[in-house]
Design an enzyme around this catalytic site. Structure first.
Site, PDB file in Angstrom:
ATOM      1  N   GLY A 113      65.956  23.943  54.245  1.00  0.00           N
ATOM      2  CA  GLY A 113      65.021  23.711  55.340  1.00  0.00           C
ATOM      3  C   GLY A 113      63.671  23.228  54.847  1.00  0.00           C
ATOM      4  O   GLY A 113      62.622  23.607  55.382  1.00  0.00           O
ATOM      5  N   ALA A 114      63.695  22.362  53.832  1.00  0.00           N
ATOM      6  CA  ALA A 114      62.454  21.944  53.176  1.00  0.00           C
ATOM      7  C   ALA A 114      61.709  20.853  53.922  1.00  0.00           C
ATOM      8  O   ALA A 114      60.637  20.437  53.494  1.00  0.00           O
ATOM      9  CB  ALA A 114      62.773  21.455  51.761  1.00  0.00           C
TER      10      ALA A 114
ATOM     11  N   GLY B  16      57.793  23.155  58.356  1.00  0.00           N
ATOM     12  CA  GLY B  16      57.333  24.533  58.349  1.00  0.00           C
ATOM     13  C   GLY B  16      57.097  25.115  56.978  1.00  0.00           C
ATOM     14  O   GLY B  16      56.548  24.475  56.079  1.00  0.00           O
ATOM     15  N   ILE B  17      57.523  26.335  56.820  1.00  0.00           N
ATOM     16  CA  ILE B  17      57.305  27.068  55.576  1.00  0.00           C
ATOM     17  C   ILE B  17      58.017  26.403  54.411  1.00  0.00           C
ATOM     18  O   ILE B  17      57.493  26.336  53.296  1.00  0.00           O
ATOM     19  CB  ILE B  17      57.755  28.531  55.762  1.00  0.00           C
ATOM     20  CG1 ILE B  17      56.747  29.259  56.658  1.00  0.00           C
ATOM     21  CG2 ILE B  17      57.881  29.252  54.417  1.00  0.00           C
ATOM     22  CD1 ILE B  17      57.236  30.574  57.175  1.00  0.00           C
ATOM     23  N   GLY B  18      59.221  25.879  54.664  1.00  0.00           N
ATOM     24  CA  GLY B  18      59.957  25.210  53.594  1.00  0.00           C
ATOM     25  C   GLY B  18      59.217  24.000  53.071  1.00  0.00           C
ATOM     26  O   GLY B  18      59.176  23.750  51.863  1.00  0.00           O
TER      27      GLY B  18
ATOM     28  N   TYR C  31      68.984  37.020  66.829  1.00  0.00           N
ATOM     29  CA  TYR C  31      68.060  36.636  65.766  1.00  0.00           C
ATOM     30  C   TYR C  31      67.712  37.831  64.890  1.00  0.00           C
ATOM     31  O   TYR C  31      67.744  37.742  63.651  1.00  0.00           O
ATOM     32  CB  TYR C  31      66.787  36.047  66.374  1.00  0.00           C
ATOM     33  CG  TYR C  31      65.750  35.652  65.350  1.00  0.00           C
ATOM     34  CD1 TYR C  31      65.957  34.569  64.511  1.00  0.00           C
ATOM     35  CD2 TYR C  31      64.560  36.365  65.223  1.00  0.00           C
ATOM     36  CE1 TYR C  31      65.008  34.200  63.559  1.00  0.00           C
ATOM     37  CE2 TYR C  31      63.603  36.011  64.281  1.00  0.00           C
ATOM     38  CZ  TYR C  31      63.834  34.927  63.457  1.00  0.00           C
ATOM     39  OH  TYR C  31      62.891  34.572  62.507  1.00  0.00           O
TER      40      TYR C  31
END
Length: 330
Positions: free
Chosen positions: A20-21, A24-26, A187
């Site tokens: 998930g790069a 967001g955080i990735g 979740y």
């Protein structure tokens, strides 16, 4: 502790996989790792988005070593293909970051409920398939890259959970929400599964005397696209707008939210089997610190049962022994 991105140690010669790069955080973790010399393999579901994200990083870090690879965590065939493309290339750190949050019920290509399938089972499969890459004796440096060097520290597997794991429970009788489904309950279950997996993996690595450690983290409340995807898919315009307002007013930035991940991946004093998150009010923002996770996350029998089921569902075997007797609850 006031640890920031400026404290990330030199990562020259290290190869780090980030799922998930592309957002967001990735994406922010990728940016800082590349800034500090790492070769980052950006494992993304959408390669085009991954390439655009890589271009964004290169605007900040002109000498960034980046590789975009397709890896759809909702599809075991895609995960296996990604691992096959890695071959026997050594990697130093795997950051299990990609995820989905509070979406309508759907199923992955393999028939798993999507949140449980992507957030937990996809990362369980990926970690097992690249474990030999992580345990390789030499680290760093990809193909045609002369920056490789002998590994100076243990490999790390960093699994990104959420403070929502505290509300989660593993429903072994209805893991995929076929009888009863709630977007937030599912979740929370998947995020609890992340922590249970990280701890059980650490116990097995320790039993094997492997030169690797497993760590769990959570980002606090960080402004990313995760908060709006659920409302978008439900068609809830008011909730989507409210989520955007909260992101702007309450949440910390994605850059700040990436700090626990960066700390767990790079800081020299990180402990295997630990859980790190922001140190501010309600653990929603701030600098990374070691924290306690929920009581359920320390239940070793639940962790072992989840491991067995995850192995059976994905067909991925780990060449690691079960924890020693003294590592099991009395």
């Amino acid at each position: 502790m006031s640890w920031t991105a400026t404290d990330v140690p030199d990562q020259t010669g290290r190869t780090i996989v980030v799922t998930g790069a592309n957002s967001g955080i990735g994406l922010e973790a990728t940016r800082e790792l590349a800034r500090n010399g790492a070769t980052v393999i950006m494992a993304c579901r959408d390669v085009d988005r991954g390439e655009r994200a890589a271009a964004d990083v290169r605007r900040d870090v002109t000498d960034a070593y980046l590789r975009v690879e397709a890896c759809d965590l909702s599809n075991l065939e895609s995960i296996r293909a990604f691992a096959d493309r890695l071959g026997d290339e050594p990697i130093d750190v795997l950051i299990n970051n990609a995820g989905v949050m509070a979406i309508p019920r759907s199923e992955t290509a393999d028939g798993f409920e999507t949140q449980f399938g992507v957030n937990h089972l996809g990362h369980f499969a990926l970690t097992g398939l690249v474990l030999s890459n992580l345990l390789a004796e030499d680290g760093g440096g990809g193909e045609d890259d002369d920056r490789g060097r002998e590994r100076e520290q243990e490999a790390r597997i960093v699994t990104v959970s959420s403070s929502m794991h505290e509300r989660g429970a593993i429903d072994f009788d209805d893991l995929h929400g076929e009888r009863s489904y709630g977007p937030w309950g599912s979740y929370a279950q998947s995020k609890l599964a992340n922590v249970l997996f990280a701890y059980e993996l650490e116990r097995r690595l320790r039993t094997a005397n492997a030169n690797a450690k497993s760590v769990a983290v959570h980002p606090g409340y960080a402004a990313t696209n995760l908060q709006v995807r659920g409302p978008e898919q439900y068609g809830q315009r008011v909730r989507k707008a409210f989520s955007r307002v909260l992101n702007a007013v309450v949440a910390q930035s994605a850059e700040q939210g990436a700090l626990p991940t960066l700390y767990a991946a790079t800081a020299p004093d990180v402990e295997g089997g630990a859980y790190y998150g922001p140190d501010g009010i309600a653990n929603m923002r701030g600098a990374p610190e070691r924290q306690a996770s929920s009581d359920r996350s320390y239940d070793r029998e639940t962790a072992r049962r989840l491991w067995r089921i995850s192995r059976d569902l994905t067909g991925v075997e780990y060449e690691l022994p079960r924890p020693k007797v003294e590592d099991r609850p009395a």
